[in-house]
Design an enzyme around this catalytic site. Structure first.
Site, PDB file in Angstrom:
ATOM      1  CG  HIS A 174      -0.328   0.004   2.521  1.00 25.03           C
ATOM      2  ND1 HIS A 174       0.336  -1.099   3.032  1.00 25.03           N
ATOM      3  CD2 HIS A 174      -0.239   0.950   3.493  1.00 25.03           C
ATOM      4  CE1 HIS A 174       0.800  -0.825   4.230  1.00 25.03           C
ATOM      5  NE2 HIS A 174       0.467   0.422   4.543  1.00 25.03           N
ATOM      6  CG  ASP A 175       1.927   3.621   2.958  1.00 24.84           C
ATOM      7  OD1 ASP A 175       1.152   4.271   2.228  1.00 24.84           O
ATOM      8  OD2 ASP A 175       1.825   3.579   4.196  1.00 24.84           O
ATOM      9  CE  LYS A 207       4.191   6.282   3.957  1.00 22.51           C
ATOM     10  NZ  LYS A 207       3.889   5.867   5.355  1.00 22.51           N
ATOM     11  CG  HIS A 257      -3.601   3.056   1.216  1.00 26.53           C
ATOM     12  ND1 HIS A 257      -2.859   3.294   0.087  1.00 26.53           N
ATOM     13  CD2 HIS A 257      -2.817   3.427   2.267  1.00 26.53           C
ATOM     14  CE1 HIS A 257      -1.681   3.771   0.434  1.00 26.53           C
ATOM     15  NE2 HIS A 257      -1.623   3.871   1.745  1.00 26.53           N
ATOM     16  CG  HIS A 258      -3.128   7.467   2.435  1.00 27.44           C
ATOM     17  ND1 HIS A 258      -3.026   7.390   3.811  1.00 27.44           N
ATOM     18  CD2 HIS A 258      -1.945   6.991   1.951  1.00 27.44           C
ATOM     19  CE1 HIS A 258      -1.847   6.896   4.142  1.00 27.44           C
ATOM     20  NE2 HIS A 258      -1.172   6.650   3.037  1.00 27.44           N
ATOM     21  CG  ASP A 261      -2.188   2.196   6.908  1.00 27.49           C
ATOM     22  OD1 ASP A 261      -1.250   1.657   7.517  1.00 27.49           O
ATOM     23  OD2 ASP A 261      -2.054   3.241   6.246  1.00 27.49           O
ATOM     24  CG  HIS A 288       3.089   7.813  -0.023  1.00 23.39           C
ATOM     25  ND1 HIS A 288       2.456   8.715   0.787  1.00 23.39           N
ATOM     26  CD2 HIS A 288       2.389   6.649   0.109  1.00 23.39           C
ATOM     27  CE1 HIS A 288       1.443   8.136   1.388  1.00 23.39           C
ATOM     28  NE2 HIS A 288       1.369   6.881   0.997  1.00 23.39           N
TER      29      HIS A 288
END
Length: 384
Positions: free
Chosen positions: A228-229, A232, A290-291, A319, A257
């Site tokens: 998901h991240d 970054k 997801h954010h 998360d 990101h």
């Protein structure tokens, strides 16, 4: 528990993708029945070597009844263990007579009036990858000769299954290499990524009957949630590793990101032959949404709840739950009661999906097992 509007929008589009293995299996089943009309069901069961579990994955049946969302330790199915050890196929003429202590799978077969079967283990090199089942409602439908005649179809199905397995795991492995080379693994611990994967699986499995999710979809949500991240890796260290909260300018840089992550997924998926595929859609939706938050306050696009794909909403809950449950540079860990209360408050505020939150929170025993198995090192000041 009620399905939100996107249950009839984002998910079906994913499930009908041309690269959906279940769709391909149904096409092959049609070819099989043209020659062997007694084959009423074809199913592929996945073996997860890490957990030792057998998990329903894809199937094609004559009629609407399918066995989904089922998993069992291979160690509890000695007949399949024996097949794996011998690497041979098995022909059963009468299912009701063949198994003295039936599993839930066998009981389901009997309930659906399946009488005969051919079962073959599937290997990727020397490693067991799963099992392939042909089932019939006609007793003694298969002979050893029939099993031999089905061999070519088994080879084709196994090839498609293993090819997708290699491609998908190739994407995950390639991305992990990118993380390692960028020397930014400190931004997410391995334990965090494992917890996110298993929390996401809890929700996807619980929601599967309500949203009509396939086992293939559930598997990919678990597999891709830790990515998901991934974007970054492109964030400067002085922001990424800052020991404290970010200021407004730093936060704007951090939000980039998401776009970076989508670009990574796009490039690697294309290079590995997953462009336009079911798997790539799930990955991109997780990374890109997801954010997002249901009230439109999230980023990068400010989507509202009905616009966020289900897999994005699932990973968002996983998360947030994990971030609150564990220590961060700027906060101590919260106890489970506080975390649950906060998640439900965010549902009331319209930020998190209520179905996803309740699916996770209702599975308290499974949550606690995941937290214990993948626990970070405890430090003074953390809540009990």
């Amino acid at each position: 528990m009620t399905a939100s509007p996107s249950a009839t929008s984002a998910v079906p589009a994913l499930r009908t993708s041309s690269a959906d293995l279940e769709t391909q299996l149904r096409m092959i089943h049609g070819l099989i029945t043209a020659r062997f009309s007694q084959v009423d069901r074809v199913a592929v069961v996945l073996y997860d070597a890490v957990s030792g579990m057998l998990k329903t994955f894809v199937s094609s049946t004559v009629g609407d009844d399918t066995l989904q969302n089922y998993e069992v330790p291979l160690s509890r199915v000695p007949s399949l263990q024996a097949l794996a050890e011998s690497r041979r196929s098995r022909v059963v003429g009468e299912i009701a007579e063949a198994f003295g202590a039936p599993t839930e799978h066998t009981r389901w077969l009997k309930h659906q009036h399946y009488r005969a079967s051919v079962t073959s283990p599937v290997f990727q090199g020397d490693a067991l990858a799963g099992f392939l089942f042909y089932d019939s409602k006609t007793p003694h439908a298969f002979t050893e000769e029939h099993a031999d005649l089905l061999h070519d179809f088994s080879e084709l199905i196994s090839h498609l299954f293993l090819m997708q397995r290699r491609l998908v795991h190739g994407v995950v492995s390639t991305i992990q290499v990118a993380v390692d080379l960028a020397r930014t693994r400190d931004f997410e611990t391995g334990q965090h990524l494992e917890r996110i994967a298993y929390y996401s699986r809890i929700m996807a499995r619980a929601l599967a009957p309500v949203y009509g999710l396939s086992d293939e979809y559930v598997e990919y949500v678990q597999l891709f949630a830790p990515l998901h991240d991934i974007g970054k890796v492109g964030i400067p260290d002085h922001i990424l590793l800052k020991p404290g909260r970010l200021d407004a300018a730093e936060y704007e840089v951090m939000k980039r990101h998401v776009a970076l992550g989508v670009d990574i997924i796009q490039r690697i998926s294309t290079d590995l032959g997953l462009k336009g595929s079911f798997q790539k859609q799930v990955m991109c939706n997780i990374v890109s949404t997801h954010h997002e938050r249901g009230d439109g306050s999230g980023y990068p696009r400010g989507l509202t709840m009905e616009q966020i794909p289900l897999e994005g909403r699932i990973v968002a809950v996983a998360d947030v739950y994990d971030a609150l449950s564990n220590r961060r540079a700027y906060k101590s860990s919260w106890d489970d009661a506080h975390v649950c209360a906060e998640l439900r408050a965010e549902v009331v505020a319209g930020q998190l999906d209520g179905d996803c939150v309740e699916a996770l929170l209702e599975a308290k025993e499974a949550r606690m097992a995941i937290k214990l198995r993948f626990a970070d090192a405890r430090e003074p000041g953390d809540y009990a």
